[in-house]
Scaffold this motif. Structure first.
Motif, PDB file in Angstrom:
ATOM      1  N   ALA A   1      41.724  32.856  44.727  1.00 48.97           N
ATOM      2  CA  ALA A   1      42.231  32.349  46.008  1.00 48.97           C
ATOM      3  C   ALA A   1      42.759  33.498  46.876  1.00 48.97           C
ATOM      4  O   ALA A   1      42.521  33.545  48.082  1.00 48.97           O
ATOM      5  N   GLN A   2      43.450  34.450  46.242  1.00 48.01           N
ATOM      6  CA  GLN A   2      44.036  35.554  47.009  1.00 48.01           C
ATOM      7  C   GLN A   2      42.977  36.562  47.472  1.00 48.01           C
ATOM      8  O   GLN A   2      43.191  37.280  48.443  1.00 48.01           O
ATOM      9  N   LEU A   3      41.841  36.623  46.765  1.00 49.18           N
ATOM     10  CA  LEU A   3      40.841  37.649  47.068  1.00 49.18           C
ATOM     11  C   LEU A   3      39.626  37.109  47.815  1.00 49.18           C
ATOM     12  O   LEU A   3      38.742  37.865  48.212  1.00 49.18           O
ATOM     13  N   LYS A   4      39.593  35.796  48.012  1.00 53.36           N
ATOM     14  CA  LYS A   4      38.409  35.152  48.573  1.00 53.36           C
ATOM     15  C   LYS A   4      38.067  35.713  49.955  1.00 53.36           C
ATOM     16  O   LYS A   4      36.895  35.890  50.290  1.00 53.36           O
ATOM     17  N   LYS A   5      39.098  36.033  50.735  1.00 53.08           N
ATOM     18  CA  LYS A   5      38.853  36.486  52.115  1.00 53.08           C
ATOM     19  C   LYS A   5      38.060  37.802  52.159  1.00 53.08           C
ATOM     20  O   LYS A   5      37.452  38.120  53.170  1.00 53.08           O
ATOM     21  N   LEU A   6      38.046  38.552  51.053  1.00 50.55           N
ATOM     22  CA  LEU A   6      37.269  39.800  51.042  1.00 50.55           C
ATOM     23  C   LEU A   6      35.769  39.518  51.007  1.00 50.55           C
ATOM     24  O   LEU A   6      34.954  40.409  51.276  1.00 50.55           O
ATOM     25  N   GLY A   7      35.415  38.301  50.612  1.00 49.62           N
ATOM     26  CA  GLY A   7      34.019  37.869  50.672  1.00 49.62           C
ATOM     27  C   GLY A   7      33.082  38.540  49.675  1.00 49.62           C
ATOM     28  O   GLY A   7      31.875  38.582  49.897  1.00 49.62           O
ATOM     29  N   LYS A   8      33.648  39.052  48.587  1.00 54.66           N
ATOM     30  CA  LYS A   8      32.791  39.713  47.581  1.00 54.66           C
ATOM     31  C   LYS A   8      32.885  38.982  46.247  1.00 54.66           C
ATOM     32  O   LYS A   8      33.899  38.339  45.972  1.00 54.66           O
ATOM     33  N   PRO A   9      31.867  39.152  45.396  1.00 55.56           N
ATOM     34  CA  PRO A   9      31.971  38.580  44.050  1.00 55.56           C
ATOM     35  C   PRO A   9      33.163  39.202  43.305  1.00 55.56           C
ATOM     36  O   PRO A   9      33.560  40.330  43.609  1.00 55.56           O
ATOM     37  N   VAL A  10      33.708  38.462  42.352  1.00 54.79           N
ATOM     38  CA  VAL A  10      34.891  38.926  41.631  1.00 54.79           C
ATOM     39  C   VAL A  10      34.551  39.161  40.154  1.00 54.79           C
ATOM     40  O   VAL A  10      33.895  38.331  39.520  1.00 54.79           O
ATOM     41  N   VAL A  11      34.994  40.308  39.634  1.00 56.56           N
ATOM     42  CA  VAL A  11      34.827  40.655  38.214  1.00 56.56           C
ATOM     43  C   VAL A  11      36.223  40.780  37.602  1.00 56.56           C
ATOM     44  O   VAL A  11      37.079  41.482  38.149  1.00 56.56           O
ATOM     45  N   PHE A  12      36.464  40.085  36.478  1.00 59.85           N
ATOM     46  CA  PHE A  12      37.771  40.143  35.816  1.00 59.85           C
ATOM     47  C   PHE A  12      37.700  41.008  34.564  1.00 59.85           C
ATOM     48  O   PHE A  12      36.805  40.830  33.735  1.00 59.85           O
ATOM     49  N   SER A  13      38.652  41.923  34.409  1.00 62.16           N
ATOM     50  CA  SER A  13      38.764  42.705  33.175  1.00 62.16           C
ATOM     51  C   SER A  13      40.012  42.273  32.423  1.00 62.16           C
ATOM     52  O   SER A  13      41.128  42.331  32.951  1.00 62.16           O
ATOM     53  N   VAL A  14      39.826  41.827  31.174  1.00 58.99           N
ATOM     54  CA  VAL A  14      40.896  41.151  30.437  1.00 58.99           C
ATOM     55  C   VAL A  14      41.263  41.941  29.175  1.00 58.99           C
ATOM     56  O   VAL A  14      40.417  42.130  28.294  1.00 58.99           O
ATOM     57  N   PRO A  15      42.530  42.406  29.080  1.00 55.82           N
ATOM     58  CA  PRO A  15      42.943  43.140  27.876  1.00 55.82           C
ATOM     59  C   PRO A  15      43.118  42.152  26.728  1.00 55.82           C
ATOM     60  O   PRO A  15      43.919  41.224  26.829  1.00 55.82           O
ATOM     61  N   SER A  16      42.363  42.322  25.656  1.00 53.03           N
ATOM     62  CA  SER A  16      42.211  41.220  24.704  1.00 53.03           C
ATOM     63  C   SER A  16      42.611  41.554  23.277  1.00 53.03           C
ATOM     64  O   SER A  16      42.381  42.662  22.793  1.00 53.03           O
ATOM     65  N   GLY A  17      43.215  40.537  22.615  1.00 52.88           N
ATOM     66  CA  GLY A  17      43.601  40.631  21.207  1.00 52.88           C
ATOM     67  C   GLY A  17      43.047  39.437  20.459  1.00 52.88           C
ATOM     68  O   GLY A  17      42.051  39.518  19.762  1.00 52.88           O
ATOM     69  N   ASN A  18      43.692  38.287  20.641  1.00 49.00           N
ATOM     70  CA  ASN A  18      43.189  37.051  20.043  1.00 49.00           C
ATOM     71  C   ASN A  18      42.183  36.321  20.931  1.00 49.00           C
ATOM     72  O   ASN A  18      41.671  35.268  20.585  1.00 49.00           O
ATOM     73  N   PHE A  19      41.955  36.819  22.113  1.00 52.27           N
ATOM     74  CA  PHE A  19      40.954  36.290  23.050  1.00 52.27           C
ATOM     75  C   PHE A  19      41.254  34.909  23.606  1.00 52.27           C
ATOM     76  O   PHE A  19      40.353  34.197  24.061  1.00 52.27           O
ATOM     77  N   GLY A  20      42.555  34.533  23.624  1.00 49.46           N
ATOM     78  CA  GLY A  20      42.936  33.307  24.309  1.00 49.46           C
ATOM     79  C   GLY A  20      42.812  33.491  25.816  1.00 49.46           C
ATOM     80  O   GLY A  20      42.308  32.623  26.529  1.00 49.46           O
ATOM     81  N   ASN A  21      43.271  34.633  26.304  1.00 50.57           N
ATOM     82  CA  ASN A  21      43.263  34.915  27.726  1.00 50.57           C
ATOM     83  C   ASN A  21      41.829  34.900  28.281  1.00 50.57           C
ATOM     84  O   ASN A  21      41.531  34.221  29.270  1.00 50.57           O
ATOM     85  N   LEU A  22      40.945  35.616  27.626  1.00 51.84           N
ATOM     86  CA  LEU A  22      39.554  35.652  28.097  1.00 51.84           C
ATOM     87  C   LEU A  22      38.898  34.272  27.979  1.00 51.84           C
ATOM     88  O   LEU A  22      38.166  33.846  28.884  1.00 51.84           O
ATOM     89  N   SER A  23      39.164  33.561  26.894  1.00 50.20           N
ATOM     90  CA  SER A  23      38.579  32.213  26.740  1.00 50.20           C
ATOM     91  C   SER A  23      39.018  31.308  27.892  1.00 50.20           C
ATOM     92  O   SER A  23      38.235  30.495  28.387  1.00 50.20           O
ATOM     93  N   ALA A  24      40.265  31.460  28.319  1.00 57.74           N
ATOM     94  CA  ALA A  24      40.754  30.643  29.436  1.00 57.74           C
ATOM     95  C   ALA A  24      40.032  31.009  30.730  1.00 57.74           C
ATOM     96  O   ALA A  24      39.762  30.143  31.571  1.00 57.74           O
TER      97      ALA A  24
END
Ligand code: PLP
Length: 435
Positions: free
Chosen positions: A233-256
């Motif tokens: 929502a905060q980045l939508k106005k930039l009009g570009k695709p979004v890539v998320f980088s997630v620091p992961s251990g048990n992978f709950g964050n990335l799964s979400a």
């Protein structure tokens, strides 16, 4: 929403059962039977919505069959008095700060929602719940804060003596009331084993309604999808695709994050960034999954050799390796590379990162080397750097400020029960109500 077990598709549960049982009886993980889409109309105007409005809409889309909209709104109101802002670091890269909650780590998003939804269900019954949680640091603090003074619920936290940071220990041991901390003479694995044994013990189950607050509980997974929507929502106005980088251990964050994507959030790609505990990046590379004993690193909240949410991550892609790799790339880094990233961002952007955040930043830079397309990169900051103050100050060669919320803890006396890593000792403490 109906949940099923990843091990036995015919084993079903309601939302309430999935939350209070944590795990299905066959030891699988609960997964939503179908994933509803967020409405197009909502996505079209998402940039005008607050974090709470987004959280309410996502929850209503997923769980609206079982909880009314106004109940959802009061759960969200109670859980979130903090935000998830994005901050610009380079012309195309933003950090999503997930450390503005009470324990100053992203686990507050899951723990606060879980506490609020559990007490919603408890209002309708008279169950007394005892939450058991083993922690290597951040989970315990978030769960303690989340459930502090919640009626009908008490919390017992087990942590390995001498193996959590001073600030983390104070977060576990200074609340009191319905929160009890047990300091185990052993490792995090010992703590986890004691908790697992307690769940299997018939006498303890007869005395208490035991529940787990670790990241396999579906009530922690669902709310972690909110901030992916909020970042978009905060980045939508930039009009570009979004890539998320997630620091992961048990992978709950990335799964979400993948749950948010499956609900219809436009996400170009995910990066699974880890330290040397790299079972998932290696799986993405080769198709072979080989969990291993955990290694100690400076990003210690991600020192997980056998990630508990890996099965969920795969299931979101119908257990098809090729589909996972089309949407998720994996990178792993050693401590030296992590510290170098912390110095680089401090030098270039005057921004201080915790080591976990640095792993995510580094993952994004690695991905950019082979993906030149025009996209907005978002790396998730999972903890405030002051939670790891000694390491951060050593790495940057500079004193950093400790937020008031953490500083005030340092002057409060800790209160813990010391215990050997022995199930009979643990059981007798619990049977005697810890006193
Ligand atoms: C728990 C934690 C992680 C790992 O999150 P997972 O959902 O287990 O992958 C990363 N960073 C910090 C600071 C954490 O506390």
């Amino acid at each position: 929403m109906i949940f099923y077990s990843t091990k036995t598709a015919s084993l079903k549960a309601s939302l309430e059962e999935a939350i209070f049982n944590s795990l299905p009886p066959d030891n699988g993980l609960y997964m939503p039977e179908s994933i509803p889409k967020i409405s197009d109309e909502f996505l079209a105007n998402i940039e005008n919505r607050s974090f709470k409005e987004i959280a309410g809409e996502v929850t209503d889309t997923l769980l609206g069959g079982e909880i009314t909209r106004s109940e959802i709104e009061s759960i969200i109101e109670r859980a979130y008095d903090f935000e998830a802002p994005v901050v610009k670091i380079t012309p195309n890269d933003y950090v999503l700060e997930l450390f503005h909650g009470p324990s100053m780590a992203f686990k507050d998003f899951g723990a606060r929602f879980m506490a609020a939804i559990m007490s919603h269900f408890l209002k309708q019954s008279n169950k007394e719940i005892k939450i058991l949680v083993a922690t290597s640091g951040d989970t315990g603090g978030a769960v303690a804060q989340g459930f502090y003074k919640v009626p009908g619920i008490s919390v017992t936290i087990l942590y390995p003596s001498g193996k959590v940071s001073d600030i983390q220990e104070k977060q576990l041991t200074t609340l009191g009331h319905n929160v009890t901390a047990i300091e185990v003479n052993g490792t995090f694995d010992d703590c986890q084993r004691l908790v697992k044994e307690a769940f299997l013990d018939p006498e303890l189950s007869a005395k208490y309604n035991l529940a787990s607050a670790n990241s396999i509980n579906i009530a922690r997974l669902i709310p972690q999808s909110f901030y992916y929507f909020a970042a978009y929502a905060q980045l939508k106005k930039l009009g570009k695709p979004v890539v998320f980088s997630v620091p992961s251990g048990n992978f709950g964050n990335l799964s979400a994050g993948v749950l948010a994507f499956r609900m219809g959030l436009p996400v170009e790609h995910f990066i699974a960034a880890t330290n040397l505990n790299n079972a998932v990046p290696r799986y993405l590379e080769s198709g072979n999954y080989e969990p291993a004993p955990s290694l100690e690193t400076i990003s210690n909240a991600m020192d997980v050799g056998s990630p508990s949410n890996f099965v969920r991550l795969q299931r979101f892609f119908n257990d098809d390796w090729k589909s996972v790799t089309e949407k998720v790339s994996g990178y792993f880094f050693n401590d030296e590379q992590t510290q170098k990233a912390m110095r680089e961002v401090f030098g270039n952007a005057n921004y201080v990162m915790c080591p976990h955040t640095a792993v995510a930043y580094r993952g994004l830079q690695e991905y950019r080397k082979t993906h030149e397309g025009d996209f907005t990169g978002v790396f998730l900051s999972t903890a405030h750097p002051a939670k790891f103050i000694d390491l951060v100050e050593d790495t940057l060669g500079k004193n950093i400020e400790i937020p008031e919320r953490l500083k005030s803890l340092l002057n409060i006396e800790k209160e813990s029960i010391k215990m050997d890593s022995d199930f009979n000792a643990f059981k007798s403490l619990l049977m005697n109500d810890l006193k």
